[in-house]
Write an enzyme that holds these catalytic residues in place. Sequence first.
Site, PDB file in Angstrom:
ATOM      1  N   HIS A 222      89.029  50.794  -6.430  1.00 25.11           N
ATOM      2  CA  HIS A 222      90.087  49.800  -6.644  1.00 25.11           C
ATOM      3  C   HIS A 222      91.160  50.026  -5.577  1.00 25.11           C
ATOM      4  CE1 HIS A 222      92.602  46.978  -8.610  1.00 25.11           C
ATOM      5  NE2 HIS A 222      92.897  47.605  -9.732  1.00 25.11           N
ATOM      6  N   HIS A 261      83.086  43.562  -2.798  1.00 25.69           N
ATOM      7  CA  HIS A 261      83.987  43.190  -3.889  1.00 25.69           C
ATOM      8  C   HIS A 261      83.173  42.676  -5.060  1.00 25.69           C
ATOM      9  CE1 HIS A 261      87.432  41.529  -5.992  1.00 25.69           C
ATOM     10  NE2 HIS A 261      88.184  42.251  -5.178  1.00 25.69           N
ATOM     11  N   ASP A 316      91.472  45.599   1.337  1.00 29.63           N
ATOM     12  CA  ASP A 316      91.893  46.931   1.772  1.00 29.63           C
ATOM     13  C   ASP A 316      91.536  47.250   3.213  1.00 29.63           C
ATOM     14  OD1 ASP A 316      93.036  47.443  -0.643  1.00 29.63           O
ATOM     15  OD2 ASP A 316      91.276  48.412  -1.496  1.00 29.63           O
TER      16      ASP A 316
END
Length: 389
Positions: A222, A261, A316
């Site tokens: 995460h 994802h 990210d």
Amino acid sequence: MPGIVVDRGLEGVNVGETVLSNVEGEVGRLTFRGYDIDDLAPKATYEEVVALMLHGTLPTAAELAALEAKLSSLRALPDATLALLRALPREAWPMDVLRTAVSSLSLPLPHKPSGVHASDVDAALSLVAKTTTIVAAWDRLRQGLEPIAPHPTLGTAANFLYMKTGKEPTAEYAKALDQYYVLLVDHGYNASTFSARVTASTNADLYCAITAALATLTGELHGGAPSQVQDSLVDVGSADKAEQWVRDLIKRKGRLMGMGHREYKVRDPRAKHLEETAKRLNNGGGSYAIARALEDAWNKVIAEEKPQARIFANVDFYTAPALGALGIPSDEYTCMFACSRMAGWCAHVLEQYANNRLIRPQVTYTGPEVHPFEPIAERGREPAGSARS
Ligand code: CMC
């Protein structure tokens, strides 16, 4: 058990409703209360999006001014939290510090065991305002420097950079961090938000729910990923080594952080904006150039090795070269994520309270059948007739 479907990871399971954000994973679109992030990222400030999340609509100029003034009045930390920060070991991981310090914010408040304890929009704004102050204060304390009091007129992102360095950031730096905060404010029922909602569903208060969210954010699957993206960029070293680096990673079945994802089966729509920021701040070179080469190499090698896989850059990936260029150390990247997501978490918790039902799923038991209790004197004995080899 026959007839029972076990959904490990709750993948594809619908567990609730929200009006706050919509993640359209097949087309790669993210909207907050119906506004596309492609419009919000270049045009709205973080404070406007905080208002959207917590008040329900984009603010008028007067409403925005009032919100900014309110956040400014709430940024300073209570004495108990500052004292706590001063007492923590300097080597503590910034996310552990943030989780601990945010949890401490409720200490001066009276506890009301009704689920309404300090759990309203004002409490949410206080959390939004104080989160960046905590991260900036810890950034300095762990270097042996005194925290800097919040600037009275700077916004959330600019204030963070100011409280970190003591200098007002350039408009470019302030805008870059502000846009990062806009992009990350909410994302459906991601793990940390779900965690907050589970906690809130017991009628625990907002601070408890947010502390649970912070804990859940830390993991690398995460919010913990961008620091490891930075490690990968350092490990790759230069753009020309990216392809071989990826081939070696795939061969040893490693994971590239910042790729893949659960929801997006195309490139994460936030990645485009963060890539632009990273490119601009790095003048097209530095860690941005390595990241760009790494993404190209990844797409090429995955297309060859796993043609069915749909694993693309997520939020990210370019966070690392963008935040790195702003002078933020990589072990604070997850804290930056939390600074933004605080508004989204709070909005979800308030949404949960407004139409609450205890979240309590079932689990399939796969342990032993019911069997007799063994008195302690009989435990560890071989059953009659058996022998250890
Ligand atoms: N690198 C290599 N292989 C991957 C990756 C990756 N980054 N992501 C998925 N895969 C492979 C995985 O090995 C598996 O392959 P196989 O079927 O051959 O065993 C397949 O893809 C499915 O993986 P999964 O873990 O079952 O899929 P998921 O839906 O649970 O994955 C994820 C989502 C984010 C956990 C995963 O993509 C991942 O581990 N990514 C790296 C960590 C990361 O970037 N985390 C930040 C997520 S985005 C920010 C946020 O929302 O917090």
